[in-house]
Structure formats: C-alpha cells, structure tokens
Scaffold this motif. Structure first.
Motif, PDB file in Angstrom:
ATOM      1  N   LEU A  37     -16.658  -0.964  34.402  1.00  0.00           N
ATOM      2  CA  LEU A  37     -17.877  -1.591  34.916  1.00  0.00           C
ATOM      3  C   LEU A  37     -17.841  -3.107  34.787  1.00  0.00           C
ATOM      4  O   LEU A  37     -18.377  -3.826  35.632  1.00  0.00           O
ATOM      5  CB  LEU A  37     -19.118  -1.007  34.231  1.00  0.00           C
ATOM      6  N   ALA A  38     -17.179  -3.616  33.765  1.00  0.00           N
ATOM      7  CA  ALA A  38     -17.085  -5.064  33.589  1.00  0.00           C
ATOM      8  C   ALA A  38     -16.043  -5.679  34.521  1.00  0.00           C
ATOM      9  O   ALA A  38     -16.195  -6.810  34.963  1.00  0.00           O
ATOM     10  CB  ALA A  38     -16.750  -5.397  32.142  1.00  0.00           C
ATOM     11  N   ALA A  39     -14.984  -4.939  34.839  1.00  0.00           N
ATOM     12  CA  ALA A  39     -13.870  -5.477  35.629  1.00  0.00           C
ATOM     13  C   ALA A  39     -14.049  -5.300  37.127  1.00  0.00           C
ATOM     14  O   ALA A  39     -13.241  -5.794  37.907  1.00  0.00           O
ATOM     15  CB  ALA A  39     -12.570  -4.812  35.193  1.00  0.00           C
ATOM     16  N   GLU A  45     -24.666  -0.003  47.069  1.00  0.00           N
ATOM     17  CA  GLU A  45     -25.687   0.196  46.047  1.00  0.00           C
ATOM     18  C   GLU A  45     -25.002   0.467  44.708  1.00  0.00           C
ATOM     19  O   GLU A  45     -24.028   1.215  44.633  1.00  0.00           O
ATOM     20  CB  GLU A  45     -26.562   1.398  46.421  1.00  0.00           C
ATOM     21  N   ASP A  46     -25.494  -0.149  43.653  1.00  0.00           N
ATOM     22  CA  ASP A  46     -24.859  -0.008  42.341  1.00  0.00           C
ATOM     23  C   ASP A  46     -25.214   1.333  41.711  1.00  0.00           C
ATOM     24  O   ASP A  46     -26.209   1.471  41.024  1.00  0.00           O
ATOM     25  CB  ASP A  46     -25.280  -1.152  41.428  1.00  0.00           C
ATOM     26  N   ASP A  47     -24.358   2.328  41.964  1.00  0.00           N
ATOM     27  CA  ASP A  47     -24.553   3.647  41.386  1.00  0.00           C
ATOM     28  C   ASP A  47     -23.666   3.866  40.161  1.00  0.00           C
ATOM     29  O   ASP A  47     -23.704   4.916  39.535  1.00  0.00           O
ATOM     30  CB  ASP A  47     -24.318   4.740  42.421  1.00  0.00           C
ATOM     31  N   GLY A  48     -22.823   2.861  39.843  1.00  0.00           N
ATOM     32  CA  GLY A  48     -21.938   2.969  38.694  1.00  0.00           C
ATOM     33  C   GLY A  48     -20.746   3.873  38.929  1.00  0.00           C
ATOM     34  O   GLY A  48     -19.967   4.117  38.017  1.00  0.00           O
ATOM     35  N   ILE A  49     -20.600   4.353  40.164  1.00  0.00           N
ATOM     36  CA  ILE A  49     -19.503   5.273  40.467  1.00  0.00           C
ATOM     37  C   ILE A  49     -18.545   4.675  41.490  1.00  0.00           C
ATOM     38  O   ILE A  49     -17.345   4.626  41.249  1.00  0.00           O
ATOM     39  CB  ILE A  49     -20.047   6.627  40.962  1.00  0.00           C
TER      40      ILE A  49
END
Length: 80
Positions: A37-39, A45-49
């Motif tokens: 997530l940092a790189a 849309e920011d779904d983290g996936i």
C-alpha cells in the motif's frame, strides 16, 4: 511480506524491457512486496486491492491478495 505472482505473458514483457527499466521494475516490485500500500497508488477508486506501480516509464497494474499475502501482476506497460 507479500509473494509476487506473474503469469507467462507479463513475465515475457518484463524480460523484454531494457536492462535499466527491468532493474527499476524489480526494485519497485520488491518494495511493493514489502509494503504494497505504501509502494503503490490506487487504481481508480481506492479499494486497497487494485493498485498501480509507476517507475518513470513503466506502469504496472497490480492485484493485492491480502488474505493470501500475494501481489499479482495484472498488466505491465512500458512507455519508453
């Protein structure tokens, strides 16, 4: 730490990159496996996936499997 997964098509694209671009991509993916997530940046849309990894002239679309701790390369685009 996430494990990296890459299908044969994307591996061929990666292998076909110029030496410097291939090395930049390897280092960026190593950082993404450490802390995805940092790189990376959100893909739409920011779904983290679904995430993007940008290293100058390379754009990589990545799927993060948080449950399995895997980072799947979905697409590699070389813009150089």
């Amino acid at each position: 730490m996430y494990a990296l997964r890459c299908d044969a098509v994307n591996q061929a694209i990666w292998d076909g990159l110029p030496d410097e671009a291939r090395e930049r991509l390897a280092l960026a993916l190593a950082a993404a496996c450490d802390n995805p997530l940092a790189a990376t940046q959100p893909y739409g849309e920011d779904d983290g996936i679904m995430r993007t990894l940008v290293t100058g002239d390379i754009l990589v679309v990545i799927y993060l499997g948080h449950q399995t701790k895997t980072l799947h390369i979905f697409q590699i685009d070389y813009l150089g």
